[in-house]
Design a protein around this motif. Structure first.
Motif, mmCIF file in Angstrom:
data_model
loop_
_atom_site.group_PDB
_atom_site.id
_atom_site.type_symbol
_atom_site.label_atom_id
_atom_site.label_comp_id
_atom_site.label_asym_id
_atom_site.label_seq_id
_atom_site.Cartn_x
_atom_site.Cartn_y
_atom_site.Cartn_z
ATOM 1 N N SER A 79 0.822 -1.214 0.000
ATOM 2 C CA SER A 79 0.000 0.000 0.000
ATOM 3 C C SER A 79 0.855 1.262 0.000
ATOM 4 O O SER A 79 0.438 2.313 -0.506
ATOM 5 C CB SER A 79 -0.936 0.010 1.213
ATOM 6 O OG SER A 79 -0.204 0.045 2.425
ATOM 7 N N SER A 80 2.064 1.179 0.536
ATOM 8 C CA SER A 80 2.940 2.350 0.622
ATOM 9 C C SER A 80 3.817 2.521 -0.611
ATOM 10 O O SER A 80 4.026 3.646 -1.093
ATOM 11 C CB SER A 80 3.840 2.251 1.861
ATOM 12 O OG SER A 80 3.091 2.155 3.048
ATOM 13 N N PHE A 81 4.323 1.382 -1.125
ATOM 14 C CA PHE A 81 5.332 1.467 -2.178
ATOM 15 C C PHE A 81 5.080 0.552 -3.382
ATOM 16 O O PHE A 81 5.470 0.884 -4.498
ATOM 17 C CB PHE A 81 6.713 1.123 -1.607
ATOM 18 C CG PHE A 81 7.113 1.937 -0.415
ATOM 19 C CD1 PHE A 81 7.164 3.320 -0.481
ATOM 20 C CD2 PHE A 81 7.442 1.319 0.784
ATOM 21 C CE1 PHE A 81 7.544 4.080 0.626
ATOM 22 C CE2 PHE A 81 7.825 2.056 1.894
ATOM 23 C CZ PHE A 81 7.881 3.448 1.810
ATOM 24 N N GLY A 82 4.502 -0.623 -3.140
ATOM 25 C CA GLY A 82 4.318 -1.594 -4.213
ATOM 26 C C GLY A 82 4.698 -2.994 -3.747
ATOM 27 O O GLY A 82 5.037 -3.202 -2.580
ATOM 28 N N PRO A 83 4.632 -3.978 -4.639
ATOM 29 C CA PRO A 83 4.931 -5.364 -4.254
ATOM 30 C C PRO A 83 6.332 -5.518 -3.664
ATOM 31 O O PRO A 83 7.277 -4.846 -4.088
ATOM 32 C CB PRO A 83 4.812 -6.127 -5.586
ATOM 33 C CG PRO A 83 3.928 -5.274 -6.428
ATOM 34 C CD PRO A 83 4.238 -3.860 -6.051
ATOM 35 N N VAL A 84 6.468 -6.412 -2.698
ATOM 36 C CA VAL A 84 7.742 -6.651 -2.026
ATOM 37 C C VAL A 84 8.700 -7.374 -2.969
ATOM 38 O O VAL A 84 8.372 -8.429 -3.520
ATOM 39 C CB VAL A 84 7.538 -7.472 -0.748
ATOM 40 C CG1 VAL A 84 8.882 -7.850 -0.124
ATOM 41 C CG2 VAL A 84 6.678 -6.711 0.255
ATOM 42 N N ASP A 85 9.888 -6.799 -3.139
ATOM 43 C CA ASP A 85 10.936 -7.419 -3.946
ATOM 44 C C ASP A 85 11.957 -8.156 -3.092
ATOM 45 O O ASP A 85 12.505 -9.174 -3.518
ATOM 46 C CB ASP A 85 11.682 -6.353 -4.759
ATOM 47 C CG ASP A 85 10.791 -5.621 -5.734
ATOM 48 O OD1 ASP A 85 10.291 -6.266 -6.675
ATOM 49 O OD2 ASP A 85 10.590 -4.402 -5.555
ATOM 50 N N LEU A 86 12.229 -7.602 -1.910
ATOM 51 C CA LEU A 86 13.242 -8.176 -1.030
ATOM 52 C C LEU A 86 12.692 -8.279 0.386
ATOM 53 O O LEU A 86 12.058 -7.343 0.876
ATOM 54 C CB LEU A 86 14.514 -7.317 -0.985
ATOM 55 C CG LEU A 86 15.252 -7.026 -2.274
ATOM 56 C CD1 LEU A 86 14.921 -5.622 -2.761
ATOM 57 C CD2 LEU A 86 16.765 -7.154 -2.074
ATOM 58 N N TYR A 87 12.973 -9.416 1.032
ATOM 59 C CA TYR A 87 12.575 -9.595 2.423
ATOM 60 C C TYR A 87 13.816 -9.955 3.218
ATOM 61 O O TYR A 87 14.495 -10.950 2.930
ATOM 62 C CB TYR A 87 11.523 -10.692 2.567
ATOM 63 C CG TYR A 87 10.879 -10.742 3.937
ATOM 64 C CD1 TYR A 87 9.704 -10.046 4.193
ATOM 65 C CD2 TYR A 87 11.447 -11.478 4.974
ATOM 66 C CE1 TYR A 87 9.103 -10.078 5.445
ATOM 67 C CE2 TYR A 87 10.856 -11.516 6.234
ATOM 68 C CZ TYR A 87 9.685 -10.815 6.458
ATOM 69 O OH TYR A 87 9.094 -10.849 7.713
ATOM 70 N N PHE A 88 14.118 -9.130 4.225
ATOM 71 C CA PHE A 88 15.274 -9.364 5.087
ATOM 72 C C PHE A 88 14.776 -9.945 6.402
ATOM 73 O O PHE A 88 14.256 -9.218 7.258
ATOM 74 C CB PHE A 88 16.022 -8.054 5.327
ATOM 75 C CG PHE A 88 16.703 -7.505 4.111
ATOM 76 C CD1 PHE A 88 18.057 -7.691 3.907
ATOM 77 C CD2 PHE A 88 15.972 -6.806 3.155
ATOM 78 C CE1 PHE A 88 18.690 -7.181 2.772
ATOM 79 C CE2 PHE A 88 16.586 -6.299 2.023
ATOM 80 C CZ PHE A 88 17.946 -6.488 1.820
#
Length: 272
Positions: A79-88
């Motif tokens: 909702s803030s930026f877009g689909p998650v590309d990286l998960y730490f």
């Protein structure tokens, strides 16, 4: 992977390596959800990063070993930026000492140091497979390749975190899902010094085992190593180069390595 314009979630982002990762990602042009059990710490990191890179982060508090909370982080990122590309998957706990660790101690260490990674991957990997790309970064420890004097809960769960990251890479690495596993030794963060004030000699030995084995790095140095590895899509991230040689010694003669570790432990306990 180039992280510019990518969307990342960093757990354990309120301090230490996590906060340094959030700052480094933002500096490279990524958008970041800073997540931490301590919501105030996450917010403080987010505000500090946004002061230098406006609009680059949002923050969230909560237990990131909980599936519902992980889903909320993913939703916040989208909702803030877009689909998650990286998960730490960076959140971690030190765990309890020796065989005195309770069932609850084992459960909590397993939840945070391992199952949090599994639950995040179960949510994200199917989405990444559909999109054809994604990046999972697991923070384990040199203890996950070697061991941790003093804490069985830490050593065992960090070994398991390495094993899960390996499995992810083997299973999905040819389908666009990239995986890296961070295995540092001493890092100048709160987790490192917990044993120094312990009334238990084993606790003091646990800390000294790390601080005497090699250099203690700053979180920013570790974050630099992580971003360089992501750029090259390397699996094993070793900010302390000595760990690789230690790991080779372990594998080349396991019994010799165990004898050496017992001697090392004895010397640390004598100092404690």
């Amino acid at each position: 992977m180039n992280v510019a314009r990518r969307v990342a979630v960093v757990t354990g982002g309120g301090a230490g390596i996590g906060s340094a990762l959030a700052a480094r990602l933002a500096r490279e042009g990524a958008r970041v959800v800073v997540a931490d059990l301590d919501a105030d710490s996450a917010r403080a990191v987010s505000e500090r990063v946004n002061a230098e890179h406006p609009g680059s982060t949002v923050s969230a508090g909560g237990d990131v070993s909980d599936t519902e909370r992980i889903q909320q982080l993913v939703d916040l990122a989208e909702s803030s930026f877009g689909p998650v590309d990286l998960y730490f998957a960076n959140a971690g706990i030190a765990g309890a000492l020796g065989l005195d660790a309770s069932e609850q101690d084992w459960d909590r260490s397993t939840e945070v140091n391992l199952r949090a990674h599994i639950r995040a991957a179960r949510l994200l990997v199917p989405r990444w497979l559909e999109r054809g790309e994604g990046y999972f970064v697991s923070t384990a420890s040199a203890a996950g390749l070697l061991t941790q004097i003093g804490s069985a809960t830490y050593a065992v769960t960090k070994h398991a975190a390495v094993a899960f990251a390996e499995w992810l890479s083997v299973t999905y690495g040819d389908r666009g899902v990239r995986v890296s596993c961070l295995c540092p030794m001493g890092v100048n963060a709160k987790l490192l010094s917990l044993g120094e004030d312990s009334e238990d000699a084993l606790g003091r030995a646990a800390t000294r085992a790390v601080t005497s084995a090699g250099d203690v790095l700053e979180p920013a140095e570790v974050a630099d190593a992580v971003l360089a590895a992501i750029e090259d899509e390397l699996f094993l991230i070793l900010p302390h180069e000595d760990v690789l040689e230690m790991y080779r010694h372990k594998g080349s003669d396991y019994d010799r390595w165990l004898r050496g570790m017992r001697r090392y432990q004895s010397s640390l306990l004598a100092q404690a």
